[in-house]
Scaffold this motif. Structure first.
Motif, PDB file in Angstrom:
ATOM      1  N   ASN A  32    -100.130 112.891 -15.262  1.00  0.00           N
ATOM      2  CA  ASN A  32     -99.470 111.829 -15.831  1.00  0.00           C
ATOM      3  C   ASN A  32     -99.597 111.732 -17.534  1.00  0.00           C
ATOM      4  O   ASN A  32     -99.355 110.632 -18.091  1.00  0.00           O
ATOM      5  CB  ASN A  32    -100.097 110.463 -15.484  1.00  0.00           C
ATOM      6  N   CYS A  33     -99.915 112.916 -17.850  1.00  0.00           N
ATOM      7  CA  CYS A  33    -100.046 113.020 -19.402  1.00  0.00           C
ATOM      8  C   CYS A  33     -99.018 114.175 -19.984  1.00  0.00           C
ATOM      9  O   CYS A  33     -99.221 114.707 -20.886  1.00  0.00           O
ATOM     10  CB  CYS A  33    -101.361 113.660 -19.827  1.00  0.00           C
ATOM     11  N   LYS A  34     -97.679 113.857 -19.404  1.00  0.00           N
ATOM     12  CA  LYS A  34     -96.400 114.518 -20.074  1.00  0.00           C
ATOM     13  C   LYS A  34     -96.120 113.882 -21.275  1.00  0.00           C
ATOM     14  O   LYS A  34     -96.432 112.955 -21.688  1.00  0.00           O
ATOM     15  CB  LYS A  34     -95.342 114.409 -18.840  1.00  0.00           C
ATOM     16  N   GLU A  35     -95.576 114.887 -22.163  1.00  0.00           N
ATOM     17  CA  GLU A  35     -95.338 114.560 -23.586  1.00  0.00           C
ATOM     18  C   GLU A  35     -94.269 113.425 -23.743  1.00  0.00           C
ATOM     19  O   GLU A  35     -94.521 112.753 -24.498  1.00  0.00           O
ATOM     20  CB  GLU A  35     -94.584 115.871 -24.100  1.00  0.00           C
ATOM     21  N   TRP A  36     -93.329 113.447 -22.588  1.00  0.00           N
ATOM     22  CA  TRP A  36     -92.404 112.321 -22.756  1.00  0.00           C
ATOM     23  C   TRP A  36     -93.016 111.041 -22.583  1.00  0.00           C
ATOM     24  O   TRP A  36     -92.476 110.175 -23.401  1.00  0.00           O
ATOM     25  CB  TRP A  36     -90.896 112.569 -21.784  1.00  0.00           C
ATOM     26  N   ILE A  37     -93.781 110.697 -21.677  1.00  0.00           N
ATOM     27  CA  ILE A  37     -94.263 109.361 -21.625  1.00  0.00           C
ATOM     28  C   ILE A  37     -95.263 109.278 -22.778  1.00  0.00           C
ATOM     29  O   ILE A  37     -95.394 107.926 -23.138  1.00  0.00           O
ATOM     30  CB  ILE A  37     -95.056 109.182 -20.099  1.00  0.00           C
ATOM     31  N   LEU A  38     -96.065 110.234 -23.221  1.00  0.00           N
ATOM     32  CA  LEU A  38     -97.028 109.905 -24.190  1.00  0.00           C
ATOM     33  C   LEU A  38     -96.260 109.564 -25.643  1.00  0.00           C
ATOM     34  O   LEU A  38     -96.538 108.667 -26.270  1.00  0.00           O
ATOM     35  CB  LEU A  38     -97.905 111.200 -24.675  1.00  0.00           C
ATOM     36  N   ASP A  39     -95.086 110.097 -25.618  1.00  0.00           N
ATOM     37  CA  ASP A  39     -93.944 109.764 -26.704  1.00  0.00           C
ATOM     38  C   ASP A  39     -93.812 108.238 -26.778  1.00  0.00           C
ATOM     39  O   ASP A  39     -93.625 107.396 -27.697  1.00  0.00           O
ATOM     40  CB  ASP A  39     -92.991 110.600 -26.941  1.00  0.00           C
ATOM     41  N   LYS A  40     -93.535 107.859 -25.478  1.00  0.00           N
ATOM     42  CA  LYS A  40     -93.101 106.577 -25.072  1.00  0.00           C
ATOM     43  C   LYS A  40     -93.919 105.407 -25.457  1.00  0.00           C
ATOM     44  O   LYS A  40     -93.935 104.248 -25.808  1.00  0.00           O
ATOM     45  CB  LYS A  40     -92.452 106.245 -23.649  1.00  0.00           C
ATOM     46  N   LEU A  41     -95.331 105.724 -25.119  1.00  0.00           N
ATOM     47  CA  LEU A  41     -96.331 105.000 -25.504  1.00  0.00           C
ATOM     48  C   LEU A  41     -96.572 104.668 -27.095  1.00  0.00           C
ATOM     49  O   LEU A  41     -97.174 103.529 -27.337  1.00  0.00           O
ATOM     50  CB  LEU A  41     -97.677 105.594 -24.873  1.00  0.00           C
TER      51      LEU A  41
END
Length: 417
Positions: A32-41
């Protein structure tokens, strides 16, 4: 593959309803540490100016994903049962503000149940989690986007409704099976425009006033010792301090000594007058808790020491067995680190700009037999706190102090209050 189709739908198709029970683990799984969701966070971390931001939990990623999908939808709803830390966490304030910008109505049903935190029902009985977990509390959250909000950034129109229930696991499950948000008497929370709390207690300042202050617990509290001449009266080396004190009390001082150690009168400290009829006494050199992890030696004597705080210090002199709680009444930085424990008298700046100490025991003459202590001491409790303790089985002073200290060092307590 099914997972690929699900990924395509989640990222490319408009979704009007999102429901789920996100993970409760505090540490995010690698998947769950994909770049796209980390960017959204990053959206929830803007302008926080915090040294440590705990916004990487998997459940927050789930909320952020659902939030992101709703941002592009004309209207929709998110319904989740989830870790409840986001409704009251200080570092979650921007997250809450951004949710209020997007949604028109937010409903929070706090189910509590943080067993490890020791949550209690209003009647004092134990509160239990609706799931078989102990580490976190749980809430049901509904985020409703009606499509009527005038502007995406118009957070003022968002209505936040709150209700909470306590009790056993069975009670909570039966309660939920029989209720809906329309059958509950939800209260509307007023936005404080700073923390944007999603919980009743944090939207009501009176809650904080219900806490028992340290000065309501400890009868004798005073600031630490202040010499006004630390370089003269305090030293790491006992022998060096002894030599210096012998010179000082000899009254035969040269100009270099006078200037180096400021052996002069000041408006609030008439040092020269105090020295006139005094002689050096070696037993007045004792240990002092000077800085947080720094123990030094002080020449301490009432009449010589500028501000001796004797009412408190006397309870630590002559190797009396005692401990005390160090705290400050004026927190001047963002990180609360101002509570400590000591077994010695303290300097006024041991841990911050001005520190106070509350000894656990007060030593008094002729009190040993009366109170049943091996030494002539008694707990340093106020009368009101003694009455409070009558409601509890354990009145062991050290265990009570342990509990107070644990609360003051509890991360969630520090974060919230």
């Amino acid at each position: 593959a099914e997972s690929d189709n699900a990924y395509k739908i989640k990222n490319e198709e408009p979704i009007l309803v999102i429901m789920g029970n996100p993970p409760y683990n505090s540490k995010s799984e690698e998947i769950n540490c994909k770049e796209w969701i980390l960017d959204k966070l990053k959206f929830y971390k803007e302008n926080l100016n915090e040294k440590k931001i705990n916004l990487d939990d998997d459940y927050i990623k789930f909320i952020r994903f659902a939030h992101w999908k709703m941002e592009s939808a004309e209207k929709g709803i998110i319904g989740i049962i989830v870790n409840n830390s986001f409704i009251s966490g200080v570092t979650h304030r921007e997250m809450r503000r951004k949710l209020m910008q997007t949604f028109d109505e937010i409903y929070i049903l706090d189910l509590h149940g943080n067993v490890n935190k020791g949550e209690k029902c209003p009647d004092g009985s134990a509160d239990f989690n609706i799931f078989n977990i102990k580490e976190v509390g749980v809430c049901i959250a509904l985020f409703v986007k009606t499509g009527n909000k005038k502007s995406h950034y118009d957070g003022g129109d968002c209505k936040v409704y709150f209700h909470e229930i306590f009790g056993s696991q069975e009670f909570k499950r039966n309660y939920l099976a029989d209720k809906s948000i329309y059958s509950e008497k939800l209260i509307k929370l007023e936005d404080d425009e700073k923390y944007h709390w999603f919980t009743k207690v944090k939207s009501n300042e009176k809650y904080l006033n219900e806490f028992i202050g340290l000065t309501e617990i400890f009868n004798i509290v005073n600031s630490g010792v202040k010499t006004d001449r630390d370089s003269l009266f305090i030293d790491k080396d006992k022998n060096e301090l002894t030599k210096r004190m012998k010179i000082l009390f000899s009254k035969n001082l040269n100009e270099d000594f006078i200037n180096k150690y400021n052996v002069k009168n000041s408006s609030g400290y008439k040092l020269i007058e105090r020295l006139k009829n005094e002689n050096f006494e070696e037993n007045n050199i004792i240990k002092i808790h000077y800085r947080t992890f720094d123990f030094q030696f002080i020449y301490y004597k009432v009449g010589i020491t500028s501000r001796p705080s004797f009412e408190v210090a006397k309870n630590f002199l002559n190797d009396k067995e005692n401990i005390g709680l160090i705290f400050t009444r004026n927190v001047t930085d963002n990180n609360y680190r101002h509570t400590f424990i000591t077994d010695k008298m303290i300097d006024v700046h041991v841990n911050s700009g001005q520190d106070y100490i509350a000894p656990l025991y007060l030593y008094e003459e002729n009190s040993a037999e009366e109170l049943g202590f091996e030494n002539s001491c008694k707990p340093n409790w106020t009368n009101s706190f003694k009455e409070f303790l009558k409601n509890y089985i354990n009145d062991n002073p050290r265990e009570i102090l342990n509990y107070i200290y644990a609360i003051l060092y509890c991360p969630s307590y520090r974060e919230n209050y």
